[in-house]
Design an enzyme around this catalytic site. Structure first.
Site, PDB file in Angstrom:
ATOM      1  CB  THR A   1     -32.205   2.233  45.865  1.00 34.56           C
ATOM      2  OG1 THR A   1     -32.844   2.611  44.657  1.00 34.56           O
ATOM      3  CG2 THR A   1     -30.752   1.929  45.608  1.00 34.56           C
ATOM      4  CB  CYS A   2     -37.705   1.400  45.503  1.00 38.81           C
ATOM      5  SG  CYS A   2     -37.443   2.507  44.126  1.00 38.81           S
TER       6      CYS A   2
END
Length: 190
Positions: free
Chosen positions: A157-158
């Site tokens: 997700t980063c």
């Protein structure tokens, strides 16, 4: 007695309410005073703290330019989904748009339910909301990986990245993808 039981105490909502009896004549005034206390007075201090914090983030003068829906979209994102746009803006690492796995992926993705697609967004981005400017502002990447067709897709997700194994079957891809995104949903509940 014209007192309101509130948070384990009795509150005088009418001056001298402790000694004034509640009657048919004054009950309407008492009910209005109770409503005023519940919806205004009792929440004033926490609301003032919320307001102070809120306006540290958003300029109070800008508020007059937004309708409530617009402000919500600015603060938490929109739900104006354009799934074809998502496909168009997706970039690839180790894959290309005409790779068989990518073709299978988009075929499966477009047949998913709205709830599954929203779970997919949460899986990749950490939220099912999209920026107020629309999906064109998202940056999604689908990357090849060392995982095999027996493995589940993974997300970073980063980096807004989906690590997608080289699936050869739509059924396998759908099963693995939906299981992965639903597992993430279940983890968030715990």
């Amino acid at each position: 007695m014209q007192q309101l039981p509130w948070e384990e105490q009795c509150v005088e909502v009418i001056p001298n309410g402790k000694t004034e009896p509640l009657t048919i004549k004054n009950r309407e005034i008492f009910v209005e005073a109770c409503m005023d206390y519940i919806f205004k007075t009792s929440i004033q201090k926490p609301f003032d703290e919320f307001r102070r914090g809120f306006f540290q983030i958003l300029d109070e003068n800008l508020m007059k330019y937004f309708h409530p829906q617009e402000l919500r979209d600015v603060l938490i994102g929109s739900n104006d989904y354009d799934w074809k746009m998502l496909e168009q803006i997706t970039t690839y690492q180790g894959y290309h748009i005409s790779h068989p796995t990518i073709k299978i992926f988009w075929k499966v993705f477009h047949k998913m339910t709205l709830d599954e697609k929203k779970l997919f967004l949460s899986f990749i981005f950490g939220s099912d909301r999209i920026p107020v400017m629309g999906m064109k502002c998202l940056k999604i990447r689908i990357s090849s990986c060392v995982l095999t067709e027996d493995d589940y897709p993974e997300a970073a997700t980063c980096f807004d990245t989906l690590y997608l194994p080289k699936y050869t079957s739509p059924k396998s891809l759908r099963t693995k993808l939906v299981t992965a995104i639903k597992s993430m949903k279940n983890l968030n509940k715990e």
